[in-house]
Design an enzyme around this catalytic site. Structure first.
Site, PDB file in Angstrom:
ATOM      1  N   ARG A  92       0.806  -1.257  -0.165  1.00  0.00           N
ATOM      2  CA  ARG A  92       0.286   0.078  -0.265  1.00  0.00           C
ATOM      3  C   ARG A  92       0.749   1.247  -0.037  1.00  0.00           C
ATOM      4  O   ARG A  92       2.090   1.336   0.624  1.00  0.00           O
ATOM      5  CB  ARG A  92      -0.877   0.015   1.452  1.00  0.00           C
ATOM      6  CG  ARG A  92      -1.739  -1.008   1.350  1.00  0.00           C
ATOM      7  CD  ARG A  92      -2.365  -0.916   2.917  1.00  0.00           C
ATOM      8  NE  ARG A  92      -3.001  -1.855   3.469  1.00  0.00           N
ATOM      9  CZ  ARG A  92      -4.295  -2.058   3.623  1.00  0.00           C
ATOM     10  NH1 ARG A  92      -5.184  -1.154   3.379  1.00  0.00           N
ATOM     11  NH2 ARG A  92      -4.857  -3.169   3.793  1.00  0.00           N
ATOM     12  N   HIS A 452     -16.266   7.034  -0.123  1.00  0.00           N
ATOM     13  CA  HIS A 452     -15.170   8.010  -0.603  1.00  0.00           C
ATOM     14  C   HIS A 452     -15.821   9.404  -0.720  1.00  0.00           C
ATOM     15  O   HIS A 452     -15.709  10.603  -0.150  1.00  0.00           O
ATOM     16  CB  HIS A 452     -14.968   7.740  -1.892  1.00  0.00           C
ATOM     17  CG  HIS A 452     -13.993   8.693  -2.891  1.00  0.00           C
ATOM     18  ND1 HIS A 452     -14.834   9.761  -3.680  1.00  0.00           N
ATOM     19  CD2 HIS A 452     -12.760   9.349  -2.658  1.00  0.00           C
ATOM     20  CE1 HIS A 452     -13.658  10.408  -4.160  1.00  0.00           C
ATOM     21  NE2 HIS A 452     -12.687  10.130  -3.809  1.00  0.00           N
ATOM     22  N   ARG A 558     -16.327  51.697   4.230  1.00  0.00           N
ATOM     23  CA  ARG A 558     -16.207  52.066   2.847  1.00  0.00           C
ATOM     24  C   ARG A 558     -17.487  52.918   2.432  1.00  0.00           C
ATOM     25  O   ARG A 558     -18.439  52.637   2.181  1.00  0.00           O
ATOM     26  CB  ARG A 558     -16.154  50.807   1.882  1.00  0.00           C
ATOM     27  CG  ARG A 558     -14.901  49.828   1.980  1.00  0.00           C
ATOM     28  CD  ARG A 558     -14.983  48.833   0.979  1.00  0.00           C
ATOM     29  NE  ARG A 558     -13.648  48.196   0.558  1.00  0.00           N
ATOM     30  CZ  ARG A 558     -13.319  46.937   1.057  1.00  0.00           C
ATOM     31  NH1 ARG A 558     -14.174  46.338   1.830  1.00  0.00           N
ATOM     32  NH2 ARG A 558     -12.270  46.359   0.765  1.00  0.00           N
ATOM     33  N   GLY A 770      -4.015  48.544   3.430  1.00  0.00           N
ATOM     34  CA  GLY A 770      -4.892  47.871   2.290  1.00  0.00           C
ATOM     35  C   GLY A 770      -3.989  46.846   1.479  1.00  0.00           C
ATOM     36  O   GLY A 770      -3.795  47.166   0.379  1.00  0.00           O
ATOM     37  N   ASN A 772      -5.360  44.651  -0.327  1.00  0.00           N
ATOM     38  CA  ASN A 772      -5.916  44.300  -2.070  1.00  0.00           C
ATOM     39  C   ASN A 772      -4.999  45.364  -2.780  1.00  0.00           C
ATOM     40  O   ASN A 772      -4.673  44.776  -3.894  1.00  0.00           O
ATOM     41  CB  ASN A 772      -7.413  44.793  -1.756  1.00  0.00           C
ATOM     42  CG  ASN A 772      -7.895  43.967  -0.854  1.00  0.00           C
ATOM     43  OD1 ASN A 772      -7.608  42.875  -0.233  1.00  0.00           O
ATOM     44  ND2 ASN A 772      -9.217  44.379  -0.589  1.00  0.00           N
ATOM     45  N   CYS A 836      -6.694  46.059   6.671  1.00  0.00           N
ATOM     46  CA  CYS A 836      -8.098  45.682   6.403  1.00  0.00           C
ATOM     47  C   CYS A 836      -8.303  45.051   5.043  1.00  0.00           C
ATOM     48  O   CYS A 836      -9.495  45.121   4.433  1.00  0.00           O
ATOM     49  CB  CYS A 836      -8.858  47.041   6.583  1.00  0.00           C
ATOM     50  SG  CYS A 836      -8.128  48.287   5.323  1.00  0.00           S
TER      51      CYS A 836
HETATM   52  C1  PEP Z   1      -7.529  47.551   0.032  1.00  0.00           C
HETATM   53  O1  PEP Z   1      -6.899  47.984  -0.940  1.00  0.00           O
HETATM   54  O2  PEP Z   1      -6.833  46.473   0.391  1.00  0.00           O
HETATM   55  C2  PEP Z   1      -8.559  47.923   0.637  1.00  0.00           C
HETATM   56  C3  PEP Z   1      -9.086  47.467   1.782  1.00  0.00           C
HETATM   57  O3  PEP Z   1      -9.505  48.690   0.206  1.00  0.00           O
HETATM   58  P1  PEP Z   1     -10.155  48.371  -1.324  1.00  0.00           P
HETATM   59  O4  PEP Z   1     -10.473  46.910  -1.210  1.00  0.00           O
HETATM   60  O5  PEP Z   1     -11.581  49.298  -0.875  1.00  0.00           O
HETATM   61  O6  PEP Z   1      -9.674  49.091  -2.378  1.00  0.00           O
END
Ligand code: PEP
Ligand code: MG
Length: 885
Positions: A92, A452, A558, A770, A772, A836
């Site tokens: 196995r 499974h 926001r 931020g 993102n 954030c």
């Molecule tokens: C970010 O840029 O991480 C952010 C929180 O702002 P937004 O997503 O509104 O641009």
């Protein structure tokens, strides 16, 4: 000379990376004196070398296997290929991280025309010997010789039909003999040579096949899905066989030390009498619940439940155990930490700590933070009137609705096009993995709680109903029927994975109620974590939800979301279209009271907690109709010649939209650049925040607004806005005759801001990453386009390990964060720093935020519990936890 082979008594649980999970645990069970059939493990290192040398067995491995085999034979008192007393073995796979069913297993190896006779003689059971042999040929041919399984299944079904029987074990010795001959002819026909007779040749071919199975398609998909390193390799376990198919005093089963679905502390599992291991897991026959074993074989049950407790105490975790009973004697074949639902995970961790088996911190580490998401799964509304079609086994909780699909490829195709599908199969195999991934839920007509489908669905947190034998599936007609009701592919069906119900049509669902164990564990997490957890919330309702989930403040509000809606949008558009400052001010005056009431609601919902409010961020054209829409409308109006007034106003709008059009809006006129160009917009927002804060303070509500400037790149921007914030706040306090506490700071979303964080810190009370935007600008990957276009190529080719928009890119983005933290705090030691971006609710990223010394993480309200737990885990694993141990 390298050592590749370890007899079970030479290993232990700590040797997992060398022996794989299964091998290490077999060794551990041997060490603690449990009844494990003797065997040996070939290390993962041998597998890695096999691949490194272009698929050649490493030098010396064959001799080492042979040498250890002699020891094994002495130990068992049987010999491979010996006609008087043949040893049969299983071969196995066993990877370092459990990959259930993804790689291959061969049982009964060592059988040939000679030894099958010996087995018949020694056991006095010809049927058993022939049945073992035909299973061996089937498995070996599939795994090693790569002749498709279903070709053998086809012969088997035909034979059963001919004999007029339903189950395999009803076949007579003659029928089995005939099957063996038919199987062998098939092999000869396909390969042009006979099925291998020499047991030693069988063994080496099998070992190599297990190595090869490390890279079969389903194993690769599974590893990609579970982020398992492709270079780890698999170990191979060679173990002397014990037989669960020796009659009614034999059997085989799988059991969990506690219920893996609910966490209840009862032995939970199932077994089959007179069967071999793969019969249970493959879901071919529907097994009996383990409690029945207490009636059928009381002594065995007693011994098994004692061993189960021993193993749980030993591993300090839920165990998933495989066992076999051979003529009334119990053998342990495997133990591993059991996969469980999120709900069960919580209860088990909690109970193990309360039983004193583990500490509270260990209990927290036992839970996978991301799994908490599953707990928030919706359930069928108990008030709803339902057309229950059938009941099966409640294999994985949660409810799902979707159109019925009988095929995994089709499920994947429809799933990718955004449709909700329910995968319906007689049973699933690892080849269905892509269909399961794409489906909302899984329904099978056969197989038990450890089949499974059940195991995989639970791991993924997907609803699943198994073993629903009442439904008769007809793949050819693409339908299933239950008592005369026919459900066709594409029809809507729902399942209730917690109760095993199959329901016709869509069903109303409702949010789950969280258990007291869940609340207790999260309170333990709160005791040890250092990071604060806040939520991203844009409305008073979101803020209240966030409080419910345990958020200690809002990390990002926001404000642009407040500019939408029928009542507000006309004013926002008027503000954008204004040709003069006066006109703009007029529109802003209309918006002011609306914004004020938004902030009033949120600050009130978060009384006593900080609320970080971001000034307007997105490019203004997002509030206007799209260019395409306007082009079509003006063209139509022009063509028809009707409504000349409307045409004029639309043309005006079109001109403005054209003027605002940007080639790269994410790098364009957005963030605080709007506030630089149109300071009156930001002034209105600041005024609305201060008015709300002043009114609430007058009412005796404690408010802690944090006014946040987005997308800064330079200290002078902050100087520009800080002057306004401080002036407006002072004026408002005077006007209302109150004082309130407020702070001002900036998002860190651009590399330049991170690099100049020391300068920004001179004029900021706080930073919030931020991530993102910081990810998109650090990698130069457009966040709107990357995921849909090229990111999957980067992930498939392993150029990037993780999606950087989900898991923080520590090396790049993380480094900028570290620079910003270090520079910022050098200038202002009490600088408050948080995150954030979406990463604030992802466990791995939360760990990083803890490590670099952030003060808070902020995420969507539903992910707050994940962040609370991940923050505690980070504190514990870095040895920085305090409070309850
Ligand atoms: C970010 O840029 O991480 C952010 C929180 O702002 P937004 O997503 O509104 O641009
Ligand atoms: Mg941003």
């Amino acid at each position: 000379m390298a050592k590749y082979v370890y007899l079970f008594h030479e290993g232990g649980a700590e040797m997992r990376s060398l022996l794989g999970g299964k091998g290490a645990n077999l060794a551990e069970m041997t060490k603690i004196g449990l009844p494990v059939p003797p065997g040996m493990t070939i290390s993962t290192e041998a597998c890695r070398e096999y691949y490194e040398s272009g698929q050649q067995l490493p030098d010396g491995l064959a001799e080492e296997i042979k040498r250890n085999l002699v020891t094994l034979e002495k130990n068992v008192g049987k010999e491979l290929g010996n006609v008087d007393n043949p040893l049969l073995i299983s071969v196995r796979s066993g990877a370092v991280f459990s990959m259930p069913g993804m790689m291959d297993t061969i049982l009964n190896l060592g059988l040939n025309e000679q030894t099958v006779k010996s087995m018949a003689r020694l056991t006095g059971n010809l049927c058993f010997a022939y049945d073992s042999y035909r299973r061996f040929i089937q498995m070996f041919s599939d795994v090693v010789l790569e002749i498709p399984k279903h070709d053998f299944e086809h012969i088997l079904s035909k034979e059963k039909e001919r004999q007029g029987v339903t189950y395999d074990q009803e076949l007579s010795a003659d029928a089995l003999r005939s099957l063996i001959d038919q199987f062998k002819s098939l092999v000869k026909e396909r390969l042009g040579r006979p099925f291998p007779e020499d047991p030693m040749e069988q063994l080496f071919m099998a070992v190599e096949a297990v190595f090869r199975s490390w890279n079969n398609d389903r194993a690769i998909i599974y590893r990609n899905l579970n982020k398992i390193d492709h270079n780890l390799g698999t170990a191979v376990n060679i173990q002397s066989m014990v037989f669960g198919n020796m009659g009614d005093d034999s059997g085989t089963g799988v059991a969990f030390t506690r219920n893996p679905s609910t966490g209840e502390n009862v032995l939970y599992g199932e077994y089959l009498t007179n069967a071999q291991g793969e019969d249970v897991v493959a879901g071919i026959r529907t097994p009996r619940p383990i409690a029945k074993l207490a009636e059928e074989m009381p002594a065995v049950y007693q011994q098994f439940s004692t061993i189960a407790r021993t193993l749980e105490k030993h591993y300090k975790n839920l165990q998933d155990i495989e066992f076999t009973v051979e003529k009334g004697k119990l053998y342990m074949l495997q133990t591993r930490n059991g996969k469980r639902t999120a709900q069960a995970g919580i209860r088990i961790a909690h109970d193990l700590a309360m039983e004193g088996l583990i500490s509270k911190n260990d209990a927290l580490l036992l839970i996978e933070a991301a799994q908490l998401d599953h707990l928030l799964h919706r359930q069928i509304d108990s008030e709803a009137k339902l057309t229950v079609l059938a009941k099966g086994l409640p294999a994985s909780p949660g409810a799902a609705s979707g159109q019925v699909v009988f095929d995994s490829d089709e499920a994947e195709r429809l799933g990718k096009s955004g449709q909700k599908v329910l995968l319906v199969r007689t049973e699933t195999t690892p080849d269905d993995i892509h269909g399961i991934v794409a489906a909302q839920g899984i329904l099978t007509s056969r197989g038990g709680m450890t089949s499974h489908a059940a195991v995989v669905a639970r791991g993924m947190g997907k609803p699943c109903v198994c073993g629903c034998e009442a439904i008769k599936i007809d793949y050819a007609k693409q339908e299933f029927s239950v008592d005369g009701t026919v459900v066709k592919a594409g029809d809507l069906v729902s399942i209730d994975g917690a109760a095993g119900r199959v329901i016709l049509g869509n069903v109303p669902m409702k949010d789950p109620v969280l258990s007291k164990e869940y609340l207790t564990l999260l309170s333990w997490a709160d005791d040890v974590r250092r990071l604060q957890v806040r939520a991203n919330a844009d409305t008073p309702e979101d803020a209240l939800k966030a409080r419910e989930f345990g958020a200690a403040g809002v990390g990002l509000c926001r404000t642009e979301h407040m500019f939408m809606g029928q009542e507000r949008l006309p004013h926002v558009q008027q503000m954008i279209l204004a040709e003069t400052t006066e006109e703009r001010l007029e529109a802003l005056q209309a918006l002011l009271p609306m914004q004020e009431s938004d902030f009033y609601g949120i600050l009130k919902a978060m009384a006593g907690y900080p609320v970080c409010i971001r000034l307007l961020d997105p490019p203004l054209h997002e509030f206007l109709p799209s260019l395409e829409e306007l082009l079509v409308e003006t063209a139509t109006l022009r063509a028809t010649g009707q409504e000349p007034e409307r045409l004029r106003s639309r043309e005006l709008l079109l001109r403005k939209v054209r003027a605002l059009h940007e080639f790269n809006p994410m790098l364009g006129h957005r963030g605080c650049r709007l506030g630089i160009s149109f300071p009156e917009i930001y002034e209105m927002q600041i005024q609305a925040i201060c008015n709300a804060a002043a009114r609430l303070s007058k009412e005796g509500v404690q408010v802690l607004p944090e006014i946040e400037v987005p997308l800064t790149i330079d200290k002078s921007e902050m100087v520009f806005f800080k002057e306004k914030i401080d002036r407006i706040a002072q004026e408002t306090m005077q006007q209302y005759g109150v004082t309130f506490h407020y702070t001002s700071g900036t998002m860190i979303e651009l590399p330049r801001a991170a690099l100049l964080a020391d300068e920004l810190a001179e004029v900021s009370d706080f930073f919030s990453f931020g991530t993102n935007d910081l990810t998109q600008t650090t990698l130069g990957f457009s966040r709107d386009d990357a995921e849909g276009k090229f990111l999957s190529d980067y992930l498939n080719l392993k150029i990037l390990k993780d999606n950087p928009f989900i898991t923080l890119d520590r090396r790049g983005v993380g480094q900028l964060m570290q620079i910003a933290v270090e520079k910022g705090r050098r200038v202002r030691p009490d600088l408050l720093i948080g995150i954030c971006g979406e990463h604030g609710g992802e466990a791995n990223s939360v760990q990083f935020c803890h490590e670099i010394g952030l003060d808070f993480v902020s995420c969507s309200p539903y992910r707050v519990p994940i962040a609370r737990l991940a923050a505690a885990q980070a504190a514990i694993s870095t040895g920085e936890s305090y409070g309850t141990r």
